[in-house]
Enzyme design. Structure first.
Site, PDB file in Angstrom:
ATOM      1  N   GLY A  13      13.238 -29.500  -7.126  1.00  0.00           N
ATOM      2  CA  GLY A  13      12.696 -28.139  -7.093  1.00  0.00           C
ATOM      3  C   GLY A  13      11.321 -28.021  -6.481  1.00  0.00           C
ATOM      4  O   GLY A  13      10.650 -27.001  -6.654  1.00  0.00           O
ATOM      5  N   SER A  14      10.895 -29.043  -5.724  1.00  0.00           N
ATOM      6  CA  SER A  14       9.536 -28.958  -5.155  1.00  0.00           C
ATOM      7  C   SER A  14       9.435 -27.811  -4.145  1.00  0.00           C
ATOM      8  O   SER A  14       8.417 -27.118  -4.096  1.00  0.00           O
ATOM      9  CB  SER A  14       9.116 -30.296  -4.523  1.00  0.00           C
ATOM     10  OG  SER A  14       9.812 -30.533  -3.324  1.00  0.00           O
ATOM     11  N   ASN A  15      10.498 -27.591  -3.377  1.00  0.00           N
ATOM     12  CA  ASN A  15      10.464 -26.459  -2.433  1.00  0.00           C
ATOM     13  C   ASN A  15      10.444 -25.129  -3.178  1.00  0.00           C
ATOM     14  O   ASN A  15       9.688 -24.225  -2.818  1.00  0.00           O
ATOM     15  CB  ASN A  15      11.659 -26.507  -1.475  1.00  0.00           C
ATOM     16  CG  ASN A  15      11.436 -27.483  -0.344  1.00  0.00           C
ATOM     17  OD1 ASN A  15      10.743 -27.168   0.624  1.00  0.00           O
ATOM     18  ND2 ASN A  15      11.978 -28.683  -0.473  1.00  0.00           N
ATOM     19  N   ARG A  59      31.249 -25.506 -11.665  1.00  0.00           N
ATOM     20  CA  ARG A  59      32.052 -25.404 -10.451  1.00  0.00           C
ATOM     21  C   ARG A  59      33.130 -24.316 -10.553  1.00  0.00           C
ATOM     22  O   ARG A  59      33.349 -23.552  -9.610  1.00  0.00           O
ATOM     23  CB  ARG A  59      32.697 -26.781 -10.197  1.00  0.00           C
ATOM     24  CG  ARG A  59      33.293 -26.962  -8.853  1.00  0.00           C
ATOM     25  CD  ARG A  59      33.701 -28.404  -8.647  1.00  0.00           C
ATOM     26  NE  ARG A  59      32.603 -29.211  -8.109  1.00  0.00           N
ATOM     27  CZ  ARG A  59      32.251 -29.229  -6.829  1.00  0.00           C
ATOM     28  NH1 ARG A  59      32.892 -28.487  -5.948  1.00  0.00           N
ATOM     29  NH2 ARG A  59      31.258 -29.987  -6.416  1.00  0.00           N
ATOM     30  N   LEU A  88      28.968 -26.157  -1.125  1.00  0.00           N
ATOM     31  CA  LEU A  88      29.269 -25.192  -0.067  1.00  0.00           C
ATOM     32  C   LEU A  88      29.310 -23.782  -0.654  1.00  0.00           C
ATOM     33  O   LEU A  88      29.826 -23.577  -1.748  1.00  0.00           O
ATOM     34  CB  LEU A  88      30.654 -25.556   0.468  1.00  0.00           C
ATOM     35  CG  LEU A  88      30.987 -25.392   1.929  1.00  0.00           C
ATOM     36  CD1 LEU A  88      29.928 -25.983   2.832  1.00  0.00           C
ATOM     37  CD2 LEU A  88      32.346 -26.046   2.203  1.00  0.00           C
ATOM     38  N   ASN A 103      19.109 -21.741   4.423  1.00  0.00           N
ATOM     39  CA  ASN A 103      19.032 -23.100   3.875  1.00  0.00           C
ATOM     40  C   ASN A 103      17.973 -23.879   4.644  1.00  0.00           C
ATOM     41  O   ASN A 103      17.639 -23.529   5.781  1.00  0.00           O
ATOM     42  CB  ASN A 103      20.396 -23.794   4.034  1.00  0.00           C
ATOM     43  CG  ASN A 103      20.400 -25.208   3.479  1.00  0.00           C
ATOM     44  OD1 ASN A 103      19.864 -25.467   2.401  1.00  0.00           O
ATOM     45  ND2 ASN A 103      20.984 -26.144   4.233  1.00  0.00           N
ATOM     46  N   HIS A 105      17.306 -27.837   5.940  1.00  0.00           N
ATOM     47  CA  HIS A 105      17.922 -29.157   6.079  1.00  0.00           C
ATOM     48  C   HIS A 105      16.845 -30.138   6.561  1.00  0.00           C
ATOM     49  O   HIS A 105      16.087 -29.811   7.480  1.00  0.00           O
ATOM     50  CB  HIS A 105      19.076 -29.086   7.089  1.00  0.00           C
ATOM     51  CG  HIS A 105      19.826 -30.376   7.184  1.00  0.00           C
ATOM     52  ND1 HIS A 105      20.738 -30.772   6.228  1.00  0.00           N
ATOM     53  CD2 HIS A 105      19.766 -31.378   8.084  1.00  0.00           C
ATOM     54  CE1 HIS A 105      21.209 -31.972   6.559  1.00  0.00           C
ATOM     55  NE2 HIS A 105      20.647 -32.351   7.681  1.00  0.00           N
ATOM     56  N   ASP A 146      25.773 -26.835   7.184  1.00  0.00           N
ATOM     57  CA  ASP A 146      24.717 -27.007   8.184  1.00  0.00           C
ATOM     58  C   ASP A 146      25.050 -26.444   9.566  1.00  0.00           C
ATOM     59  O   ASP A 146      24.550 -26.941  10.576  1.00  0.00           O
ATOM     60  CB  ASP A 146      24.363 -28.507   8.336  1.00  0.00           C
ATOM     61  CG  ASP A 146      23.938 -29.112   7.013  1.00  0.00           C
ATOM     62  OD1 ASP A 146      23.302 -28.399   6.214  1.00  0.00           O
ATOM     63  OD2 ASP A 146      24.229 -30.297   6.787  1.00  0.00           O
ATOM     64  N   GLU A 175       8.554 -29.370   5.144  1.00  0.00           N
ATOM     65  CA  GLU A 175       9.292 -28.377   4.344  1.00  0.00           C
ATOM     66  C   GLU A 175       8.329 -27.507   3.557  1.00  0.00           C
ATOM     67  O   GLU A 175       8.413 -26.272   3.577  1.00  0.00           O
ATOM     68  CB  GLU A 175      10.238 -29.082   3.369  1.00  0.00           C
ATOM     69  CG  GLU A 175      11.332 -29.863   4.057  1.00  0.00           C
ATOM     70  CD  GLU A 175      12.364 -30.404   3.075  1.00  0.00           C
ATOM     71  OE1 GLU A 175      12.044 -30.599   1.888  1.00  0.00           O
ATOM     72  OE2 GLU A 175      13.499 -30.623   3.514  1.00  0.00           O
TER      73      GLU A 175
HETATM   74  C1  GRF Z   1      14.978 -30.928   0.545  1.00  0.00           C
HETATM   75  O1  GRF Z   1      14.754 -32.096   1.261  1.00  0.00           O
HETATM   76  C2  GRF Z   1      15.830 -29.991   1.349  1.00  0.00           C
HETATM   77  O2  GRF Z   1      15.673 -30.147   2.717  1.00  0.00           O
HETATM   78  C3  GRF Z   1      17.217 -30.381   0.961  1.00  0.00           C
HETATM   79  O3  GRF Z   1      17.127 -30.755  -0.394  1.00  0.00           O
HETATM   80  C4  GRF Z   1      15.805 -31.192  -0.692  1.00  0.00           C
HETATM   81  C5  GRF Z   1      15.303 -30.458  -1.888  1.00  0.00           C
HETATM   82  O4  GRF Z   1      14.122 -31.004  -2.410  1.00  0.00           O
HETATM   83  N1  GRF Z   1      18.155 -29.359   1.314  1.00  0.00           N
HETATM   84  P1  GRF Z   1      13.392 -30.310  -3.628  1.00  0.00           P
HETATM   85  O5  GRF Z   1      14.388 -30.246  -4.787  1.00  0.00           O
HETATM   86  O6  GRF Z   1      12.952 -28.946  -3.202  1.00  0.00           O
HETATM   87  O7  GRF Z   1      12.226 -31.203  -3.962  1.00  0.00           O
END
Ligand code: GRF
Length: 190
Positions: A13-15, A59, A88, A103, A105, A146, A175
């Site tokens: 969840g860092s993003n 699921r 998906l 998304n 990637h 993707d 990211e």
């Molecule tokens: C990221 O590398 C993103 O590109 C991929 O999953 C990862 C998620 O990382 N789709 P985080 O959970 O946000 O740390």
């Protein structure tokens, strides 16, 4: 009018956290909900800390009922952001939110994408292929892994001595630097 974002995440969840931080002072965008299929994922603790409601689903609920779609519609979600979500998207969900699902990637698509290309597998493949650069791709989501239209890419060099972990670190930096900003720009243009 406040724009409403839902984040699907099942990893650390860092993003998701960087996106929340970036939008924290915005009065016209909110993260309404974080959705996850993984009760043990790091993102759940982060969401709690950030006071963002979480919906956990399995699921069967995701693929065989319309509960998730109905909830997103009821909550009037404007943009769905995938940030470390591995499943998906069902076509019913893609069709309910046309051009409203994105998304990130951790590679330069169309290279190193598709089923099974996630997390460390991506960076291992990049190093094994002797690539001289990698990066991130932010793209719209369709029913195939993707393959949706690319919105934004950023690049970082890969040197012959870089390990997959080095590449992962550099890509994660990209990211965190770009995803929140690209999301804010997309929402502003809605
Ligand atoms: C990221 O590398 C993103 O590109 C991929 O999953 C990862 C998620 O990382 N789709 P985080 O959970 O946000 O740390």
């Amino acid at each position: 009018m406040t724009r409403r974002i839902a984040i699907f995440a099942s990893g650390s969840g860092s993003n998701a956290e960087k996106i929340a931080e970036h939008l924290t002072n915005s009065t016209d965008v909110e993260i309404t909900l974080i959705l996850s299929n993984s009760p043990k994922a790091g993102v759940i603790d982060r969401a709690r800390r950030l006071h963002i409601p979480v919906l956990l689903f399995d699921r069967t609920t995701f693929y065989e009922s319309s509960r998730v779609i109905r909830l997103l519609q009821e909550q009037q979600i404007d943009l769905i952001v995938l940030a470390g979500f591995m499943w998906l998207m069902p076509s019913e969900l893609v069709q309910a939110f046309p051009n409203r699902i994105i998304n990130i990637h951790p590679a330069l698509l169309p290279k190193f994408g598709g089923k099974g290309m996630y997390g460390h597998f991506v960076h291992e493949a990049v190093v094994a292929a002797g690539e001289t650069e990698s990066g991130i791709t932010i793209h719209y989501v369709n029913e195939r892994y993707d393959e949706g239209q690319v919105i934004f890419q950023a690049r970082c060099p890969v040197t012959p001595t870089d390990s997959p972990e080095d590449v992962a670190r550099n890509v994660q930096k990209l990211e965190h630097e770009h995803y929140p900003r690209v999301i804010a720009d997309l929402v502003a243009a809605l």
